[in-house]
Design a protein around this motif. Structure first.
Motif, PDB file in Angstrom:
ATOM      1  N   ASP A  59     -10.465   2.766   3.634  1.00  0.00           N
ATOM      2  CA  ASP A  59      -9.322   3.611   3.280  1.00  0.00           C
ATOM      3  C   ASP A  59      -8.192   2.787   2.704  1.00  0.00           C
ATOM      4  O   ASP A  59      -7.569   3.172   1.715  1.00  0.00           O
ATOM      5  N   ILE A  80       0.846  -1.204   0.000  1.00  0.00           N
ATOM      6  CA  ILE A  80       0.000   0.000   0.000  1.00  0.00           C
ATOM      7  C   ILE A  80       0.878   1.250   0.000  1.00  0.00           C
ATOM      8  O   ILE A  80       0.627   2.207  -0.721  1.00  0.00           O
ATOM      9  N   GLU A 101      -6.761   3.125  -1.251  1.00  0.00           N
ATOM     10  CA  GLU A 101      -5.391   3.510  -1.557  1.00  0.00           C
ATOM     11  C   GLU A 101      -4.568   2.367  -2.131  1.00  0.00           C
ATOM     12  O   GLU A 101      -3.585   2.582  -2.812  1.00  0.00           O
ATOM     13  N   ALA A 147      -3.693   6.047   4.944  1.00  0.00           N
ATOM     14  CA  ALA A 147      -4.275   4.701   4.960  1.00  0.00           C
ATOM     15  C   ALA A 147      -3.361   3.717   5.678  1.00  0.00           C
ATOM     16  O   ALA A 147      -3.817   2.905   6.492  1.00  0.00           O
ATOM     17  N   GLY A 178       0.552   2.521  -3.657  1.00  0.00           N
ATOM     18  CA  GLY A 178      -0.793   2.990  -3.325  1.00  0.00           C
ATOM     19  C   GLY A 178      -1.145   4.314  -3.956  1.00  0.00           C
ATOM     20  O   GLY A 178      -0.369   4.901  -4.705  1.00  0.00           O
ATOM     21  N   GLY A 179      -2.347   4.798  -3.612  1.00  0.00           N
ATOM     22  CA  GLY A 179      -2.870   6.038  -4.159  1.00  0.00           C
ATOM     23  C   GLY A 179      -2.353   7.242  -3.394  1.00  0.00           C
ATOM     24  O   GLY A 179      -1.449   7.138  -2.562  1.00  0.00           O
ATOM     25  N   ARG A 236      -3.475   9.126  -0.949  1.00  0.00           N
ATOM     26  CA  ARG A 236      -3.563   9.230   0.515  1.00  0.00           C
ATOM     27  C   ARG A 236      -3.019   7.975   1.194  1.00  0.00           C
ATOM     28  O   ARG A 236      -3.472   7.559   2.237  1.00  0.00           O
ATOM     29  N   ARG A 237      -2.024   7.365   0.576  1.00  0.00           N
ATOM     30  CA  ARG A 237      -1.575   6.073   1.089  1.00  0.00           C
ATOM     31  C   ARG A 237      -0.945   6.180   2.472  1.00  0.00           C
ATOM     32  O   ARG A 237      -1.013   5.259   3.252  1.00  0.00           O
TER      33      ARG A 237
END
Lengths: 677, 504
Positions: B234, B153, B238, B164, B157-158, B160-161
């Motif tokens: 979340d 993650i 992410e 998260a 990840g994205g 807001r990792r």
């Protein structure tokens, strides 16, 4: 011999399934002709083999065929099996389902011939839509057969949901239309409300009988009739009443009884062949079939029977009223279906299961006929469905006209036609019933006769007689810019042949089977009625053959009510055509109420759909986001983050958090154990 | 021929060592690393198959056991073995790992070798969790497994990792620390870390309740149960697609597995005392989360909430045993609840995995998970639409798909406990269909929503293969779940008998 019959049963369900798989997965490769050929062969095999079973079970009277095919699973000592029970009830359903399905398959060749016009250019989903449609209706046939041939509740539920799935796929078949995908979601969800009750009913059956096998449950039913269950402290309910009402909730969803009727009119968004097959002749009658199948249970609860009587009666009359003001040809037939389903339900409530199932059969023929005829009109009118823009079509499409007339006469119960026998039987049975609510139900079904005749012939006159209104003005939505009127013409033979084939049983099926199904013991042990509820048995004493019944039919109230309905329709829509507008203006309030369908849709959208979204938002924004995350999680995260920031120069990174949390936890736990220990 | 091999060690260490090799290979050639990763994943899957074919369905005893002293001072042993509860979960893990490796093939451009390696190592560690018969060994695998997920993650990840991963970290570590304390306390009392010894160990009620609560914290977070579930949406949002798939398909099952392996057999009396709590939390998960899922705008969040709701059935099925006994006078039906929970776990692994893969397919093309950005996908991606509708129906528990079986069994069993339990649980029929099919309507149906949607390309061969395999499995277990049930029956029967005997 019996082994062979087992294989016949398997072939009956396998043939349409195979057709569906081939047309569905390999539609591109086999092309349109390949798809309709393979599915039609599949359904034809199912139909012919159903006749073989009919011969064995009914004509030879050689006993029921019941067998298990495979064990689905075994859990906790309870075996769930997939198996078939072919008795007189299911074999009758099998023949009706496969026959109507076969007719609809043939008809579809004509109806869907230009389906590419219904899809946006270049749409991948529209590429093999014709093949997919055949795949779906064959899959439906398979599912429906699984439902009616089941020998246990689990498989019944499988078929029950599988027909729901196919109905969902077919209502939303033209998936670019927002109204279609709204309707199919609505249909699935409303059916799920019914299934919610149905599944609980099945769970109750398992709890009290420890099996889901029909035979075992029905044999033990008598022993369980005095059991009670306490749903909340201080109350006691008869277990049978709870089971039966829960099961019936399922039937209310599938067979569109008030208040779960709201999905059926919208389901007309689907192509007309499936309106005929699924939403008139077969699937919607699954609830009726199910209650008849469960008669050994329902007989043990008069409370449930009264409940059924009243729900059915309300549906029969009040849904009929809605048919009066519809202008869309398919919607008239749809409300008529609702009303007729109400009649069948009333019969079940009066313990006249055989009459309900008999009406199911005759209705399957004449309602499929009416729908397919409506579809034929729609083809001829170039997909115009508004009856106000039709009229005088009898000249242009004689076969559709005559068959429609036959269907309408059968529907309103003209003595001699199929619908007469089954409907009259229901009315008489309700009249004879002693159950609470029977008086109300009798009034409703009697009044319903007038209403049925009125909306049926309103439709008939508007479509086939009178002025050729399609020649009037260039209607607004004729966007093609050509002003020439499309000359209506009779539809091709693939469309008219099924009409003729369905018109025959719409006339004959009643007189042929009234003696056996209505008053005889056609269904044998498949339907059980307690002596004190046996209204059909009482009526049989005054029965002197179908001709006697027809002659007597001319003297009874239903006949005169039907005649009055037809005459009123003639007066209002043929003779004094300006009057309906006057009535509408005078009774604006009533008209609005009907136009808004008693505000049921509005209420559901506001209360259930809107309410659920409101609850969801509330729980999410307040429960999850603010309370749990805002206060607890991020709160502690902030605390940890703050602590971490304070000592970040000592150590950094997640490892620290890990250790910190660990030590804290250890200390806390040891402290707890010391205190407790 | 397989009987002599240490199969469990192989399914644990093959992917871990293979993962390390992939890491090493990755610095030279990404393609080589990916091929190696696929071979390792396939080898692990093949090695896990004899666990099924050689499984003795007549006994509840542990099978394929391995025993080697590890830290003798504290009598911690390398002790492995599987029964009917853990064996199917190991197969699920090795199967999903193969799919995840294939799913990441072209999609992961950034450090693909490390990505594959993380998943392989994670798979080995998760197999370790399921196979461990020593509580300390279990704990080591349990914690170690989080590290690769954390990395997956955190790295792939994205936007807001960090938030998260932080949330994921806080929840799971805080939870499992209490489990460690409970394990140590029991070791101090009994002198053994062997899980089977702990099953037999008599414990007083107060201690049982404390131990139960400690376990509950660890396992409830993982499942996740309401109200400790908010990390999951979340983390899913992410996580890269593969991370979501493993998270939903396998990691959530670890918590539920913990209840079966630890809570119920070690603290049966506490489980009985606190079953009201478990049932209440389970039903809240089903109903509350069902409503929350309805209003999600983000497809991944919606499926994440749907997962929580479905896992409510798992915990419900496990803890209704004593209510059934109280209501009907016998434990008959408790087994169905637990077996239903097990089936639900396996089935949810396939279905949620498939749903996340579907979202991944769309995300790879449009880089959006917002439902509102889609519409009319069926016109441009008809094959994808077919799969999506199938998996959505499975998610809504349609009979004939595996999604039905577990829910059906749990509802049947919970009716025996209390009408209202079944009533609330059965609302999933409506809610599950509502949130899933409403999403389908907005994404798949309708007119083509935008030029971006109009430009979408249908599934490629790789995607078709993955979704096709999952579709077959979902249908197979829906139409014929008997083999799955046959495997777990003796174990579950034994567990129910064990639960019925008080430890006081």
């Amino acid at each position: 011999m019996l082994d062979n019959l087992h294989n016949v049963n398997i072939a009956i369900v396998a043939a349409p399934l195979l057709g569906a798989i081939i047309a569905g997965l390999f539609g591109g490769a086999i092309g349109r002709a390949g798809a309709h050929t393979v599915t039609i062969i599949g359904v034809a095999i199912a139909f012919l083999l159903s006749l073989v079973m009919f011969n064995h079970v009914v004509i030879q009277d050689a006993g029921i065929v019941s067998h298990s095919v495979y064990t689905w699973l075994v859990s906790d000592g309870i075996t769930f099996e997939v198996g078939f029970l072919v008795d007189k009830l299911s074999v009758m359903m099998m023949v009706v389902v496969t026959f109507v399905s076969l007719m609809v398959h043939v008809y579809t060749i004509g109806y869907m011939a230009h389906d590419e016009e219904n899809w946006p250019e270049g749409s991948g989903a529209g590429k093999n839509s014709y093949q997919r449609f055949f795949s779906y209706i064959s899959l439906f046939t398979f599912s429906m057969l699984m439902l009616v041939m089941a020998n246990n509740f689990m498989q019944l539920f499988f078929g029950w949901e599988a027909v729901g799935l196919v109905s969902y796929l077919l209502i939303g078949f033209w998936l670019k239309r927002s109204s279609a995908t709204y309707a199919n979601l609505k249909a699935f969800l409303v059916n799920r409300v019914g299934d919610f009750g149905f599944l609980l009913g099945i769970a109750a059956v398992l709890m009290y009988f420890n099996t889901l096998d029909y035979a075992a449950v029905f044999n033990a039913a008598e022993l369980q009739k005095d059991l009670v269950i306490s749903l909340w402290p201080g109350t006691e309910w008869s277990v049978m009443t709870v089971i039966c009402i829960l099961l019936f909730v399922g039937a209310m969803g599938k067979s569109a009884q008030v208040p779960l009727h709201v999905w059926l009119p919208d389901s007309m968004e689907g192509p007309t062949p499936i309106s005929a097959l699924i939403h008139a002749a077969t699937m919607v009658t699954a609830g009726i079939f199910m209650v008849a199948r469960m008669s050994p249970l329902f007989e043990l609860s008069e409370t449930a029977l009264s409940f059924i009587l009243i729900i059915g009666a309300i549906t029969a009359l009040f849904m009929g009223f809605l048919g009066i003001i519809q202008n869309d040809i398919k919607r008239v037939v749809a409300y008529s279906t609702l009303s007729q389903l109400g009649y069948m339900t009333v019969a079940l409530g009066a313990s006249a299961y055989a009459a309900g199932v008999f009406h199911l059969m005759t209705h399957a023929f004449f309602k499929a006929l009416l729908f397919l005829a409506a579809g034929s009109v729609i083809i001829a009118m170039h997909h115009e469905q508004d009856m106000r823009r039709m009229g005088g079509l009898r000249k242009y499409m004689p076969i559709t006209w005559i068959t429609s007339l036959i269907g309408s006469l059968a529907l309103i119960g003209t003595p001699g036609f199929a619908g007469f026998f089954s409907k009259d039987l229901i009315i008489e049975a309700v009249h004879a019933s002693q159950l609470p609510g029977a008086g109300f139900a009798y009034f409703c079904v009697l009044a319903g006769v007038f209403v049925t005749a009125f909306y049926s012939f309103r439709m008939y006159f508007l479509v086939f007689h009178g002025k050729e209104r399609f020649r009037d003005a260039h209607h607004g939505h004729d966007a093609h810019g050509h002003h020439a009127v499309h000359e209506p013409h009779e539809t091709p033979w693939v469309v008219t042949l099924p009409l003729i084939a369905l018109a025959i049983p719409s006339v004959l099926a009643g007189g042929m089977y009234i003696t056996d199904m209505g008053f005889g013991n056609f269904f044998g042990s498949a339907i059980q009625v307690l002596p004190q509820h046996d209204v059909l048995g009482q009526l049989a004493q005054d029965y002197h053959g179908p001709w006697g019944m027809v002659l007597h039919g001319f003297l009874t109230a239903p006949f005169w009510l039907a005649l009055a309905g037809v005459v009123t329709a003639w007066l209002l829509y043929m003779k004094y055509t300006h009057v309906p507008a006057l009535i509408q203006a005078r009774l604006q309030f009533l008209h609005t109420l009907l136009e808004q369908k008693y505000y049921a849709d509005r209420f559901n959208d506001w209360f259930f759909a809107g309410g659920s979204r409101g609850i969801g938002r509330l729980l999410w924004q307040w429960g999850d986001v603010r309370l749990i995350d805002g206060l607890l999680v991020n709160g502690s995260a902030r605390t940890v983050g703050w602590l971490a920031a304070v000592v970040r120069h000592v150590q950094s990174g997640y490892l620290f958090h890990y250790a910190f949390a660990m030590i804290l936890g250890l200390l806390l736990m040891f402290a707890l154990f010391v205190i407790a220990g | 021929m397989f009987a002599d091999l240490p199969l469990l060690s192989l399914v644990i260490w093959t992917p871990i060592i293979g993962g390390l090799l992939v890491l090493a290979a990755g610095s030279r050639n990404a393609l080589e690393a990916k091929v190696l990763a696929l071979l390792v994943a396939l080898a692990t899957f093949l090695l896990s198959l004899p666990l099924y074919s050689g499984f003795d369905t007549a006994t509840a005893a542990m099978q394929f056991t391995e025993f080697r002293p590890w830290i003798a001072t504290w009598s911690i042993n390398y002790h492995l073995g599987v029964d009917g509860i853990s064996m199917p979960l190991i197969l699920l893990t090795t199967f999903i790992t193969v799919l995840v490796v294939i799913a990441g093939w072209e999609v992961i451009q950034n450090k693909p070798a490390q990505y594959m390696a993380a998943f392989l190592i994670m798979a080995g560690l998760m197999n370790g969790v399921f196979a461990a018969l020593d509580a300390m060994l279990f704990y080591v695998f349990w914690e170690a497994m989080l590290i690769p997920m954390f990395i997956v993650i955190g790295v792939w990840g994205g936007p807001r990792r960090i938030y998260a991963t932080m949330k994921f970290f806080l929840y799971t570590f805080l939870g499992s620390v209490f489990m460690l304390v409970a394990l140590i306390w029991m070791y101090l009392q009994s002198g053994s870390f062997a899980i089977l010894d702990l099953h037999a160990m008599p414990i007083g009620l107060t201690a049982q309740i404390l131990i139960f609560l400690a376990f509950l914290l660890a396992f409830a977070v993982k499942v996740p149960m309401w109200p400790v579930h908010t990390w999951l949406p979340d983390a899913h949002v992410e996580a890269p697609t593969g991370g979501s798939v493993v998270l939903a398909a396998i990691m959530l099952k670890l918590g539920a597995y913990g209840f079966l392996r630890f809570s119920l057999p070690i603290t049966p009396d506490a489980s009985q005392q606190l079953d009201w709590l478990m049932i209440a939390l389970s039903l809240i998960a089903v109903v509350y989360i069902g409503f929350v899922a309805l209003v999600q705008q983000d497809m991944k969040k919606l499926i994440a909430y749907s997962s929580i709701s479905h896992m409510g059935f798992v915990t419900l099925g496990m803890f209704i045993a004593w209510r059934i006994a109280a209501n009907t006078g016998s434990m008959q039906g408790a087994g169905m609840g637990i077996e239903g929970a097990m089936v639900q776990m396996i089935s949810h692994g396939f279905i949620s995995g498939a749903m996340f893969l579907c979202v991944g397919v769309l995300y790879d093309r449009l880089h959006s998970r917002e439902i509102a950005d889609y519409g009319g996908v069926a016109h441009t991606m008809p094959r994808f639409a077919g799969f999506m509708v199938l998996f959505a129906m499975a998610n809504a528990g349609l009979p004939g798909t595996s999604g039905f079986v577990g829910e059906f069994m749990v509802i049947l069993a919970s009716f025996k406990a209390n009408f209202w339990f079944a009533f609330l649980a059965a609302t999933t029929l409506i809610l599950g269909a509502a949130y899933t099919l409403w999403m389908v309507r907005r994404v798949v149906y309708g007119e083509v929503a935008s030029d971006k949607v109009a430009a979408l390309k249908d599934l490629n061969g790789r995607e078709f293969l993955i979704l096709g395999v999952l579709a077959l499995v979902v249908l197979l277990f829906g139409l014929w779940p008997a083999p799955l049930l046959d495997v777990m029956r003796p174990t579950v029967e034994h567990l129910v008998q064990h639960m019925a005997v008080s430890k006081l």
